[in-house]
Design a protein around this motif. Structure first.
Motif, PDB file in Angstrom:
ATOM      1  N   UNK A 317     -70.074  -9.363 -25.040  1.00  0.00           N
ATOM      2  CA  UNK A 317     -70.293  -9.977 -23.726  1.00  0.00           C
ATOM      3  C   UNK A 317     -69.008 -10.454 -23.067  1.00  0.00           C
ATOM      4  N   UNK A 318     -67.967 -10.620 -23.856  1.00  0.00           N
ATOM      5  CA  UNK A 318     -66.674 -11.043 -23.303  1.00  0.00           C
ATOM      6  C   UNK A 318     -65.697  -9.883 -23.167  1.00  0.00           C
ATOM      7  N   UNK A 319     -66.217  -8.669 -23.276  1.00  0.00           N
ATOM      8  CA  UNK A 319     -65.339  -7.498 -23.238  1.00  0.00           C
ATOM      9  C   UNK A 319     -65.196  -6.927 -21.848  1.00  0.00           C
ATOM     10  N   UNK A 320     -64.899  -5.654 -21.809  1.00  0.00           N
ATOM     11  CA  UNK A 320     -64.653  -4.975 -20.543  1.00  0.00           C
ATOM     12  C   UNK A 320     -65.849  -5.078 -19.607  1.00  0.00           C
ATOM     13  N   UNK A 321     -65.552  -5.357 -18.343  1.00  0.00           N
ATOM     14  CA  UNK A 321     -66.594  -5.443 -17.332  1.00  0.00           C
ATOM     15  C   UNK A 321     -66.532  -4.259 -16.381  1.00  0.00           C
ATOM     16  N   UNK A 322     -65.338  -3.837 -16.012  1.00  0.00           N
ATOM     17  CA  UNK A 322     -65.173  -2.732 -15.071  1.00  0.00           C
ATOM     18  C   UNK A 322     -64.154  -1.728 -15.580  1.00  0.00           C
ATOM     19  N   UNK A 323     -64.463  -0.445 -15.328  1.00  0.00           N
ATOM     20  CA  UNK A 323     -63.478   0.622 -15.475  1.00  0.00           C
ATOM     21  C   UNK A 323     -63.070   1.069 -14.080  1.00  0.00           C
ATOM     22  N   UNK A 324     -61.868   1.593 -13.979  1.00  0.00           N
ATOM     23  CA  UNK A 324     -61.394   2.124 -12.702  1.00  0.00           C
ATOM     24  C   UNK A 324     -60.373   3.213 -13.000  1.00  0.00           C
ATOM     25  N   UNK A 325     -60.280   4.184 -12.099  1.00  0.00           N
ATOM     26  CA  UNK A 325     -59.212   5.172 -12.269  1.00  0.00           C
ATOM     27  C   UNK A 325     -58.015   4.762 -11.428  1.00  0.00           C
ATOM     28  N   UNK A 326     -56.855   5.227 -11.812  1.00  0.00           N
ATOM     29  CA  UNK A 326     -55.601   5.028 -11.095  1.00  0.00           C
ATOM     30  C   UNK A 326     -54.864   6.355 -11.102  1.00  0.00           C
ATOM     31  N   UNK A 327     -54.497   6.865  -9.930  1.00  0.00           N
ATOM     32  CA  UNK A 327     -53.921   8.212  -9.846  1.00  0.00           C
ATOM     33  C   UNK A 327     -52.420   8.177  -9.615  1.00  0.00           C
ATOM     34  N   UNK A 328     -51.765   9.253 -10.059  1.00  0.00           N
ATOM     35  CA  UNK A 328     -50.302   9.340 -10.018  1.00  0.00           C
ATOM     36  C   UNK A 328     -49.887  10.746  -9.613  1.00  0.00           C
ATOM     37  N   UNK A 329     -48.974  10.853  -8.644  1.00  0.00           N
ATOM     38  CA  UNK A 329     -48.418  12.164  -8.286  1.00  0.00           C
ATOM     39  C   UNK A 329     -47.016  12.380  -8.837  1.00  0.00           C
ATOM     40  N   UNK A 330     -46.398  11.352  -9.411  1.00  0.00           N
ATOM     41  CA  UNK A 330     -45.024  11.528  -9.892  1.00  0.00           C
ATOM     42  C   UNK A 330     -44.968  12.435 -11.118  1.00  0.00           C
ATOM     43  N   UNK A 331     -45.970  12.299 -12.012  1.00  0.00           N
ATOM     44  CA  UNK A 331     -46.023  13.132 -13.214  1.00  0.00           C
ATOM     45  C   UNK A 331     -47.388  13.785 -13.404  1.00  0.00           C
ATOM     46  N   UNK A 332     -48.316  13.531 -12.494  1.00  0.00           N
ATOM     47  CA  UNK A 332     -49.612  14.190 -12.555  1.00  0.00           C
ATOM     48  C   UNK A 332     -50.627  13.551 -13.477  1.00  0.00           C
ATOM     49  N   UNK A 333     -50.699  12.217 -13.501  1.00  0.00           N
ATOM     50  CA  UNK A 333     -51.617  11.503 -14.384  1.00  0.00           C
ATOM     51  C   UNK A 333     -52.835  10.955 -13.637  1.00  0.00           C
ATOM     52  N   UNK A 334     -53.960  10.889 -14.350  1.00  0.00           N
ATOM     53  CA  UNK A 334     -55.071  10.013 -13.998  1.00  0.00           C
ATOM     54  C   UNK A 334     -55.233   9.029 -15.157  1.00  0.00           C
ATOM     55  N   UNK A 335     -55.161   7.740 -14.842  1.00  0.00           N
ATOM     56  CA  UNK A 335     -55.342   6.702 -15.850  1.00  0.00           C
ATOM     57  C   UNK A 335     -56.705   6.048 -15.657  1.00  0.00           C
TER      58      UNK A 335
END
Length: 367
Positions: A317-335
Motif C-alpha cells: 500500500x505504500x509502494x508505487x502509485x503511478x507509472x509514466x513514460x518519458x521519451x528521449x530523442x538524444x539516444x532513442x529511449x523510452x523510460x
C-alpha cells in the motif's frame, strides 16, 4: 493484468511502435510495428482507447486516425489536410482540436471515430500574414503547440511566439470564439503545454523557454495567474539551457508532474518534477516535492504521460502509485518511471532503446 501497451510515434521514422510493459518483470519491449504515414511525433487516443489520433512533422501538413481493437489490430481510417503542421491534437468525443505554428483547427469526428469535416480554421496571426509565414514543423518552435478544451467548453492554445495563452469559448457546433489573449507572467516564458483541472476552475501551464509550472484561475473571459513553481532544480537554473515540455496529473489528482529536456547543453540531463496539490487544486507549495534526473538529455522530446491504470501486481500500500513514460530523442529511449508518494520518490522502472536511429517523441497508453 500485468501487461500494458503503449503506442509511440517517432521524430525520425514513419512507423508507429506498439510497446509492451510488464509490471511484474519490470521490462519494456517492442510488441509490433504499425504502418504510418508521416513522422508521427505526437499520438493520442480517445477516452475509450479504441481510436488513435496523430499529427506529423513531415510535409505536407496532415492529421491521421486509426481504429484499434482489443487484440491491437490497427486500421487506418483517414488522413486529413491542414494548413500548418500541428504539434498536438486532442478530442472531446465530438470534435478533434489541433494546433501548430500559425494556425489551429477544429474537425468533426465521424461516426466511426475518424477525423471528418473541418468546422473551423483559426488564424493565430493576422490573416494576411498566414500565406507568407512558415507553416512547416519549424513553426511550432515559435508558434502554437496545443489546443485543449476543458469540462466547461473553455479552450486554450499556448503560443510561444506571442508569449501568451489564447482562450476560447467552444460552442455546441464546435466553433471557437476568442474571448481573450493572456500574457505569460514574464518576458520570454514561451507557454507550451497545458492541463485543466477536472472542474475546469484551474489551468496548469508549463513554459518552454523558462521551465516554470504556472497555475491560472479560469474566469469567464480571462485567466488570472496565481502561482508559479520551478520545473527544474534551482542549482541548474541559469547555468544550462533547458526546454519545458509537459504537465500531467497523477491518477488521483493529488500531484502534478512536469518534464523538461536540456537543450544544446552537452553533459546536462533532462528532469521530471513532482508537485503536490491541495484539496482545491492549487499547488500546496510552489517548490517541487522532488526531481528525477534522467540519464540522458532527452533531446528534443521529454514527452510524459501517466498510465491510466492501477497496478494490481503491486500489493504494497505504500509502494508505487503511478507509472509514466518519458521519451528521449538524444539516444532513442523510452523510460518507464514509477511514482511513490509515501516517500515522494520518482524512479526508473524499465526502459527500451529503439534501433536504426529511430527516436520516439510522444506516446499514448492503450491499456
Amino acid at each position: 493484468m500485468q501487461l500494458h501497451h503503449l503506442l509511440t510515434g517517432s521524430y525520425t521514422n514513419t512507423t508507429l511502435f506498439l510497446l509492451a510493459f510488464d509490471s511484474v518483470s519490470r521490462t519494456l519491449s517492442l510488441d509490433s510495428t504499425v504502418p504510418g504515414y508521416g513522422l508521427h511525433q505526437f499520438v493520442t487516443s480517445n477516452a475509450a482507447k479504441d481510436r488513435i489520433y496523430a499529427t506529423a512533422m513531415s510535409e505536407p501538413p496532415h492529421l491521421f486516425s486509426w481504429s484499434v481493437d482489443e487484440n491491437f489490430n490497427f486500421k487506418h481510417l483517414d488522413t486529413v489536410n491542414i494548413t500548418s503542421s500541428a504539434c498536438y491534437i486532442s478530442d472531446n468525443g465530438q470534435y478533434a482540436f489541433s494546433a501548430g505554428g500559425p494556425t489551429a483547427h477544429v474537425h468533426a469526428l465521424e461516426p466511426d471515430g475518424g477525423i471528418g469535416r473541418l468546422i473551423e480554421e483559426i488564424d493565430l496571426l493576422p490573416s494576411e500574414e498566414i500565406g507568407r509565414v512558415d507553416k512547416t514543423r519549424n513553426a511550432v518552435l515559435y508558434g502554437a503547440h496545443a489546443f485543449d478544451v476543458n469540462v466547461n467548453n473553455k479552450a486554450f492554445i499556448p503560443d510561444l511566439g506571442i508569449n501568451s495563452i489564447y482562450m476560447y469559448d467552444v460552442a455546441a457546433n464546435g466553433s471557437a470564439r476568442l474571448v481573450s489573449i493572456n500574457l505569460s507572467p514574464t518576458d520570454g516564458d514561451g507557454p507550451r503545454n497545458s492541463y485543466s483541472s477536472k472542474d475546469g476552475r484551474l489551468l496548469y501551464v508549463i513554459t518552454e523557454h523558462t521551465q516554470w509550472l504556472d497555475v491560472y484561475e479560469v474566469g469567464d473571459t480571462q485567466l488570472k495567474h496565481v502561482q508559479r513553481g520551478s520545473a527544474i532544480p534551482d542549482n541548474v537554473r541559469g547555468k544550462f539551457t533547458f526546454r519545458g515540455n509537459t504537465v500531467q496529473p497523477s491518477r488521483d489528482g493529488r500531484y502534478l508532474f512536469t518534464s523538461s529536456r536540456s537543450w544544446n547543453s552537452p553533459g546536462t540531463n533532462g528532469y521530471v518534477a513532482a508537485f503536490a496539490l491541495n484539496e482545491t487544486g492549487y499547488l500546496a507549495e510552489e517548490e517541487a516535492l522532488t526531481f528525477y534526473e534522467a540519464p540522458v538529455s532527452l533531446g528534443s522530446a521529454g514527452g510524459l504521460r501517466v498510465a491510466p491504470w492501477t497496478d494490481e501486481t503491486n500489493c504494497d500500500p505504500n509502494g508505487l502509485t503511478d507509472y509514466k513514460y518519458l521519451s528521449d530523442t538524444s539516444e532513442g529511449w523510452i523510460f518507464i518511471l514509477g511514482w511513490t508518494p509515501s516517500n515522494t520518490s520518482l524512479g526508473l522502472v524499465a526502459s527500451y532503446r529503439y534501433t536504426d536511429n529511430t527516436t520516439p517523441y510522444e506516446a499514448t497508453w492503450l491499456d
